[in-house]
Design an enzyme around this catalytic site. Sequence first.
Site, PDB file in Angstrom:
ATOM      1  CD  GLU B 282      -2.768   0.354   2.094  1.00 18.04           C
ATOM      2  OE1 GLU B 282      -3.429  -0.305   2.315  1.00 18.04           O
ATOM      3  OE2 GLU B 282      -3.528   1.302   2.556  1.00 18.04           O
ATOM      4  CD  GLU B 285      -2.574   1.058  -4.339  1.00 16.78           C
ATOM      5  OE1 GLU B 285      -2.733   0.672  -3.694  1.00 16.78           O
ATOM      6  OE2 GLU B 285      -4.092   1.180  -5.408  1.00 16.78           O
ATOM      7  CB  CYS B 310      -7.155  -3.181   5.627  1.00 15.16           C
ATOM      8  SG  CYS B 310      -6.021  -1.445   6.759  1.00 15.16           S
ATOM      9  CB  SER B 330      -5.342   0.657  -1.584  1.00 10.98           C
ATOM     10  OG  SER B 330      -4.165  -0.036  -1.067  1.00 10.98           O
ATOM     11  CE  LYS B 369     -10.328  -8.070   8.382  1.00 15.84           C
ATOM     12  NZ  LYS B 369      -9.724  -7.849   7.167  1.00 15.84           N
ATOM     13  CD  GLU B 372     -11.511  -8.596   3.512  1.00 13.81           C
ATOM     14  OE1 GLU B 372     -11.910  -9.472   4.851  1.00 13.81           O
ATOM     15  OE2 GLU B 372     -11.059  -7.957   3.183  1.00 13.81           O
ATOM     16  CD  GLU B 377     -15.218  -9.447  -5.557  1.00  9.42           C
ATOM     17  OE1 GLU B 377     -15.627 -10.434  -4.912  1.00  9.42           O
ATOM     18  OE2 GLU B 377     -14.965  -8.779  -4.281  1.00  9.42           O
ATOM     19  CB  CYS B 526      -9.064  -4.001  14.365  1.00 12.03           C
ATOM     20  SG  CYS B 526      -8.762  -3.906  11.776  1.00 12.03           S
TER      21      CYS B 526
END
Lengths: 388, 596
Positions: B282, B285, B310, B330, B369, B372, B377, B526
């Site tokens: 990242e 990036e 994230c 990102s 999560k 996710e 993907e 988190c």
Amino acid sequence: MTNTSTVRKTDLIFGRSLDTLTLLRNAMQRDKDGLIQELIDSGLRGRGGAGFPTGLKWKFAKGAPGNEKYIICNADEGEPGTFKDRVILEKAADKVFAGMGLCGWLTGATKGFIYLRNEYIWMRNHILAQMNDMNEAFRQMKLDFSIGLKMGSGAYVCGEETALIESMESKRGEPRNKPPFPAIAGYEDKPTVVNNVETWVYALLISYIGADVFAAYGTEQSTGSKLFSVSGDTPKPGVYELEMGMKLSDFVAEFGDGDTKAVQVGGASGFCVPRRKFDQVIIGFEGIPTGGSMMLFNSHRSMYHVLHNFLEFFMEESCGQCTPCRVGCQQLLLGIEAVKSKTKPAQYLDTLMEFTETMRLASKCGLGQSVGNAFNSIVNEFYEEMIY
Amino acid sequence: MKTVRLTIDKKVVEVQAGKTILDAARIAGIHIPTLCHHPDLCVAGNCRVCVVEQVGVRTLQASCAVPVADGMEIITNSAKVQQARRHILELLLSEHRSDCVNCYKNNHCELQDLAAKYIFTPVTLIPLPALQHYTIDSSSPSIIKDDSKCIRCQRCVRTCTQLQHVTALTVSHKGHEQKISTFMDKLLNDVVCTNCGQCVNRCPTGALTERNYIQEVWDALLDPNTHVVVQTAPAVRVALGEELGFDVGERVTGKMVSALKTLGFDSVLDTDFTADLTIMEEGTELLTRLKAVLTEKADAGTLLPMTTSCSPGWIKFIEHKFPDYLTNVSSCKSPQQMFGALAKTYYARKRKLNPAKIVSVSIMPCTAKKYEADRPEMRSSGFKDVDYVLTTRELARMIKMAGIDFMSLPDQEHDSLMGESSGAAVIFGATGGVMEAALRTAYELVTGREVPFANLDIKPVRGMEGVREANITIEGCLPEWSFLEGVELKLAVAHGLTNAWEVMQAVKQGKAEFHFIEVMACPGGCLGGGGQPIPTNSEIRLKRAQAIYEEDAGKHIRKSHENPEVLALYKDFLEAPMSHKSHELLHTYYIERHCN
Ligand SMILES: Cc1cc2nc3c(=O)[nH]c(=O)nc-3n(C[C@H](O)[C@H](O)[C@H](O)COP(=O)(O)O)c2cc1C
Ligand code: SF4
Ligand code: SF4
Ligand code: SF4
Ligand code: SF4
Ligand code: FES
């Protein structure tokens, strides 16, 4: 039965001896604090049911800081058996609007709203026309005040002033926590005066006839007169302006059909009075107050069904947010059904009455707080009818 | 500050004006039961369990909703109050499917606690008819909604609206039909819901719970033909202890590793490892985007500001609410998914394992999560990269189920290959942590010097303010980064989606310009995730944050680019950040989603 009635009819609200705009102009010549004191001295209490002293409410709003304030006319008229506001709006809307203008002038509010019961939408054009005329008159008088119309959402609870305000703010019509009261933080959290349709008219009239003339009607705690919506088992249902503080027996003598077994005073949220107590009950704040609803029941009526109807009404019309009211209403209904069908013993009615005490003490708004009025009075007075 | 004097149960209490009776009682050490009240949320005053008597007032007062006033006399335990309290609980229970022994929240339920305390005679009320035909919404991969357990406290509604700006849950209908509903009563998986689980974290009953994968994980552990790897997210180690007898804010990293080994995981690895890897990717990036904008005059709007990626709750939020900004996110996968992709490729190859036989489990502070891991993907390895996601709470349950005496476990270290981590990775668990970690690496990469903050602690991006902004001017660049010389990097950190919404709204309206925005969907980051131990409040989140920063301070490696296992990974497998292989395994794309 010979008519020995001592019920006094009055004609303040619909009387047309005085021109509405003249009333308003006259009032606006007066000293503001003096006029508010006159209202306080008149003993006028809100005609929407809760009976808060009107002059005091206006005084709080006048004294509240800030220059953005609101005036709201509560025309949600949803109490079962009440239809007097409808008649006022049909015949004397100009006086309602002038009363609001007067309050705007006194408190410094520049914007008013009438919150109209959704079921009265057929009156909308009539009301808009009267409202526009009055707004124009305000302009010509150089009174910085104008009134707008908001339509209700069709829920009884939206007649509760803070739920009404929530609904006006496009939120769910749920009562707020109080304090703060609307006079301090109401619509858009600004000081707001909410009054019943009828209250506005009397306030305007008192500015002209004076506290003494008004208070000469009625009793010490219940001054003046008010409109009553008479319905049920009566030969002459309708809307009547009567002096406050009459005895229920006199009322029944005037409006009963000769076989009146009970009168529900104050609609579903009011009290049921059985025949043997007619003599002891005064209609007013020293006895049983009413927002106007008077329902007469004769001996053909099943009081179980009357109560059942009321409870169904509350179970559906509770906003549902607070526990005592949301669940309490359902339990009361299930409970009387269970007693009737003998799946619960008669004593279960006593348990239910204990629960109405919790509903009265712990519900968030007047709806849940007053369900026990009808429940306890009907169950206590017509115990057998509940069981057999 | 003006103070107010009142008495509560004859005790004189002096508190700040504006506090509620409940606040005052708590200050005075007097307990009043509550249900709808939650310290993170605005006042509701709807359950009425907290009513007290105020001398001279006709009705009882909801102590959570009524402000204190001078001279108030409050009684919290009168006969009237006791009866009302008991009645209210009885009413709630008559509306509630009370099958505690079968309930996921058994022993973790506020309603059950109050019933245990205040109800001592059998309840005679009639169970409400609605209890006979309820449905359970299990459409979401993250959350289960069971209306028959709902007490209508509206905590979830307030959470979703006030903290998260999503309003997936609302109140619908009135009277006896009133309930907590979704838009048009659709399934939770079909409405705008970020799966953040903040509602689950605040639901006092079993009406909203995480979808648990405990059985699936046991099955994998007990299957002799599988190799089960587990990764542990940074925020788990500072909160797991709360479920297992430790005080709030105690770090239990070593015991957590021991417990996982005892449970039978074949390899206990660390999401922190891929957090370091995320920084490498990242950070690179971000520098690439800056370069494109500053030297190649590329279309700035689609590249900057760059936001972090994230937090899967944030990703789903932006996909629904700001789809025009998906190119600004990102492209890095979250550390969980980077780990998953590597577990069945790099790790499998190094360990000579058949990836088809690897079951990859993650322990997360997060319910989003779970969603996710299910995204289509997330199959870069050719398999489902992460098979099962357990929350901190689910792990605690498994530890209890296994009869492990957590308190007396020895400390153990994560296994190697993908178990090493820096302090920069640990702080991913706190709001501002990704920003701080990225700065530690990017600044050094560009200037050859460490970030100019004592002990590498970048204090301006730490803290619990909902939105924090900071600027850093880059000076003394190495020659290849000269285009950054003198550039003032504008940074923003937001946690809780309402705050994220505000930042994005400012960006959208052109009121704010940033280069880099860190967003965490959950309040506090988190560490305040929807899968963390219940209860949550600002004090608890602060203690967990302190624990995280202690863990960072105690690490001998503090910067992601110094993590030797990460360096080895690049050398042996990925080649370089943003390489072709990295793109294949570590980066992803986003999808515009409907807005209601
Ligand atoms: C459930 C409920 C319904 C109410 N409905 C009305 C109504 O329809 N009209 C009304 O004027 N007041 C209604 N009220 C009373 C209002 O809350 C408020 O007290 C009143 O509008 C104040 O005006 P007043 O002082 O002029 O009566 C209702 C109160 C409750 C609790
Ligand atoms: S008492 Fe009934 S109507 Fe009033 S707030 Fe409570 S649930 Fe709503
Ligand atoms: S939600 Fe609470 S009270 Fe209800 S069944 Fe579950 S544990 Fe029991
Ligand atoms: S998971 Fe998050 S977004 Fe979804 S309903 Fe709960 S609070 Fe709202
Ligand atoms: S789902 Fe939970 S938080 Fe939401 S209203 Fe029901 S009990 Fe309260
Ligand atoms: S905790 Fe006060 S009303 Fe619910």
